[in-house]
Design a protein around this motif. Structure first.
Motif, mmCIF file in Angstrom:
data_model
loop_
_atom_site.group_PDB
_atom_site.id
_atom_site.type_symbol
_atom_site.label_atom_id
_atom_site.label_comp_id
_atom_site.label_asym_id
_atom_site.label_seq_id
_atom_site.Cartn_x
_atom_site.Cartn_y
_atom_site.Cartn_z
ATOM 1 N N LEU A 91 0.855 -1.183 0.000
ATOM 2 C CA LEU A 91 0.000 0.000 0.000
ATOM 3 C C LEU A 91 0.897 1.241 0.000
ATOM 4 O O LEU A 91 1.670 1.440 -0.908
ATOM 5 C CB LEU A 91 -0.961 -0.060 1.186
ATOM 6 N N GLY A 92 0.832 2.105 1.024
ATOM 7 C CA GLY A 92 1.579 3.353 1.003
ATOM 8 C C GLY A 92 3.073 3.177 1.235
ATOM 9 O O GLY A 92 3.531 2.187 1.824
ATOM 10 N N LEU A 93 3.851 4.195 0.800
ATOM 11 C CA LEU A 93 5.308 4.164 0.855
ATOM 12 C C LEU A 93 5.857 5.442 1.475
ATOM 13 O O LEU A 93 5.313 6.527 1.265
ATOM 14 C CB LEU A 93 5.902 4.044 -0.555
ATOM 15 N N PHE A 139 -0.583 -4.560 14.017
ATOM 16 C CA PHE A 139 -1.276 -4.007 12.860
ATOM 17 C C PHE A 139 -2.365 -4.961 12.364
ATOM 18 O O PHE A 139 -2.184 -6.173 12.329
ATOM 19 C CB PHE A 139 -0.297 -3.769 11.706
ATOM 20 N N ARG A 140 -3.488 -4.372 11.963
ATOM 21 C CA ARG A 140 -4.513 -5.109 11.228
ATOM 22 C C ARG A 140 -4.354 -4.870 9.729
ATOM 23 O O ARG A 140 -4.264 -5.784 8.931
ATOM 24 C CB ARG A 140 -5.917 -4.667 11.659
ATOM 25 N N CYS A 141 -4.358 -3.570 9.371
ATOM 26 C CA CYS A 141 -4.236 -3.202 7.956
ATOM 27 C C CYS A 141 -3.414 -1.928 7.830
ATOM 28 O O CYS A 141 -3.968 -0.842 7.626
ATOM 29 C CB CYS A 141 -5.616 -3.012 7.333
ATOM 30 N N PRO A 142 -2.081 -2.031 7.979
ATOM 31 C CA PRO A 142 -1.252 -0.826 7.811
ATOM 32 C C PRO A 142 -1.414 -0.301 6.386
ATOM 33 O O PRO A 142 -1.251 -1.041 5.424
ATOM 34 C CB PRO A 142 0.168 -1.334 8.074
ATOM 35 N N ASN A 143 -1.736 0.990 6.283
ATOM 36 C CA ASN A 143 -2.166 1.511 4.993
ATOM 37 C C ASN A 143 -1.239 2.568 4.420
ATOM 38 O O ASN A 143 -0.929 2.544 3.231
ATOM 39 C CB ASN A 143 -3.587 2.081 5.122
ATOM 40 N N TYR A 144 -0.794 3.515 5.251
ATOM 41 C CA TYR A 144 0.029 4.598 4.692
ATOM 42 C C TYR A 144 0.983 5.129 5.746
ATOM 43 O O TYR A 144 0.576 5.374 6.887
ATOM 44 C CB TYR A 144 -0.843 5.744 4.165
ATOM 45 N N PRO A 145 2.270 5.348 5.388
ATOM 46 C CA PRO A 145 3.260 5.915 6.308
ATOM 47 C C PRO A 145 3.732 7.295 5.865
ATOM 48 O O PRO A 145 3.722 7.625 4.677
ATOM 49 C CB PRO A 145 4.406 4.906 6.186
ATOM 50 N N ALA A 146 4.173 8.107 6.821
ATOM 51 C CA ALA A 146 4.786 9.399 6.503
ATOM 52 C C ALA A 146 5.801 9.743 7.590
ATOM 53 O O ALA A 146 5.506 9.617 8.782
ATOM 54 C CB ALA A 146 3.742 10.499 6.398
ATOM 55 N N PHE A 147 6.977 10.183 7.185
ATOM 56 C CA PHE A 147 8.039 10.578 8.111
ATOM 57 C C PHE A 147 7.885 12.034 8.525
ATOM 58 O O PHE A 147 7.474 12.883 7.732
ATOM 59 C CB PHE A 147 9.406 10.439 7.456
ATOM 60 N N ASP A 148 8.294 12.325 9.775
ATOM 61 C CA ASP A 148 8.548 13.703 10.154
ATOM 62 C C ASP A 148 10.051 13.963 10.052
ATOM 63 O O ASP A 148 10.833 13.089 9.658
ATOM 64 C CB ASP A 148 7.980 14.035 11.538
ATOM 65 N N ALA A 149 10.475 15.173 10.400
ATOM 66 C CA ALA A 149 11.874 15.559 10.226
ATOM 67 C C ALA A 149 12.819 14.776 11.125
ATOM 68 O O ALA A 149 14.008 14.642 10.815
ATOM 69 C CB ALA A 149 12.029 17.060 10.477
ATOM 70 N N VAL A 209 1.948 6.001 10.944
ATOM 71 C CA VAL A 209 1.336 4.972 10.101
ATOM 72 C C VAL A 209 -0.157 4.878 10.397
ATOM 73 O O VAL A 209 -0.557 4.666 11.545
ATOM 74 C CB VAL A 209 1.982 3.596 10.327
ATOM 75 N N CYS A 210 -0.976 5.050 9.369
ATOM 76 C CA CYS A 210 -2.406 4.784 9.496
ATOM 77 C C CYS A 210 -2.641 3.284 9.392
ATOM 78 O O CYS A 210 -2.230 2.650 8.416
ATOM 79 C CB CYS A 210 -3.178 5.481 8.378
ATOM 80 N N ASP A 211 -3.283 2.722 10.403
ATOM 81 C CA ASP A 211 -3.815 1.372 10.308
ATOM 82 C C ASP A 211 -5.317 1.535 10.113
ATOM 83 O O ASP A 211 -6.025 1.973 11.019
ATOM 84 C CB ASP A 211 -3.508 0.578 11.574
ATOM 85 N N SER A 212 -5.794 1.190 8.933
ATOM 86 C CA SER A 212 -7.197 1.446 8.609
ATOM 87 C C SER A 212 -8.145 0.560 9.397
ATOM 88 O O SER A 212 -9.321 0.904 9.558
ATOM 89 C CB SER A 212 -7.435 1.235 7.109
ATOM 90 N N GLY A 213 -7.665 -0.580 9.882
ATOM 91 C CA GLY A 213 -8.549 -1.517 10.540
ATOM 92 C C GLY A 213 -9.422 -2.238 9.526
ATOM 93 O O GLY A 213 -9.074 -2.386 8.352
#
Length: 285
Positions: A61-63, A102-112, A118-122
């Motif tokens: 999914l997300g990168l 995690f159930r359904c890890p969907n999208y990750p984003a880094f901070d500085a 990481v959003c886990d949509s469930g």
């Protein structure tokens, strides 16, 4: 190229990917995408050439990408965030926490600082989504429990003090959650609602415009700092734009938008006449 809405030029950019959902721009000057059978693709945007360089055996999914061009990919089949090195080595970075994997890890984003949100949509319509925070090195915690109606794509806001989350359900919207000085989750506010849609991906440009791609219907919206919502592009035929999921500004000047289409086999390029907000490529040890 075709002209759809608001003089936005769109076209199929590269083809023959396996129902891609994730798309990201790397610090090495390549775009990256994933496939539904665990493929990781490297995209030469100058020559419009796609190369598969890794395979997790899951569903990518997300990168997100760090300064050394390691990719952190949400893998919904293996229920983890995978770390993929530039030469294609795959290892598990995080599976959530021991108490709440995690159930359904969907999208990750880094901070500085190298924290990975990481959003886990469930589960669909089960209202059991979570947002996790993974510290550099992999130590994980549940960061927010209140954004539970299928949190999907997310990104850091323009000043880095908030996280913007595409909420796919009840109601479909984008929410903003503050990042407190101690790193904890702060106040939540709804930024914009999108009735009759399923929001999926989010990205900002340098002028503070928020772009949101809709898994349903085939539309990308722009929400301006003044509160106006515009249609950037739509495709009622579902061919050039086909269940658009993640979006990312790409190119050395971040001057074009790429969108993944989980409903088909290609990446779409959008010429929208703006520059994307820089994303973080932290040094993760």
């Amino acid at each position: 190229m075709a002209l759809l809405n608001n003089d936005t030029q769109i076209a199929v950019f590269v083809e023959n990917l396996d129902h891609p959902e994730g798309i990201a721009w790397g610090p090495d000057g390549y775009a990256y995408a994933g496939g539904e059978a665990g493929q990781l693709y490297r995209i030469d945007t100058e020559n419009r050439r796609v190369t598969q360089f890794a395979d997790t055996g899951g569903f990518i999914l997300g990168l997100a990408i760090d300064s050394k061009n390691n990719i952190y990919a949400c893998d919904s089949v293996n229920q983890c965030v995978q770390k993929i090195t530039p030469n294609g080595d795959v290892s598990q970075y995080s599976a959530g926490t021991i108490e709440e994997p995690f159930r359904c890890p969907n999208y990750p984003a880094f901070d500085a600082e190298g924290n990975l949100y990481v959003c886990d949509s469930g589960d669909w319509k089960a209202d059991n989504g979570l947002i996790y925070k993974i510290k550099p090195g992999g130590e994980s915690e549940v960061w927010n429990r209140n954004l539970y109606t299928f949190p999907n794509g997310l990104c850091l806001g323009p000043d880095g003090s908030s996280l913007y989350v595409a909420m796919s359900l009840n109601p479909p919207r984008v929410d903003r959650v503050g990042i407190q000085s101690d790193g904890s989750a702060g106040e939540i506010n709804t930024v914009v609602e999108f009735p009759g849609t399923v929001p999926d991906g989010v990205a900002f440009d340098i002028d503070g415009n928020l772009y949101t791609s809709m898994y349903r219907p085939d539309i990308i919206y722009r929400y301006t700092p003044s509160g106006q919502t515009d249609v950037v592009a739509e495709d009622h035929e579902g061919t050039l734009i086909a269940a658009p999921t993640n979006i990312a500004f790409c190119g050395k000047d971040r001057d074009f938008l790429l969108g993944a289409n989980i409903g088909r086999w290609h990446i779409t390029r959008y010429e929208i006449g703006t520059t994307g907000l820089p994303v973080h490529y932290p040094n993760v040890k």
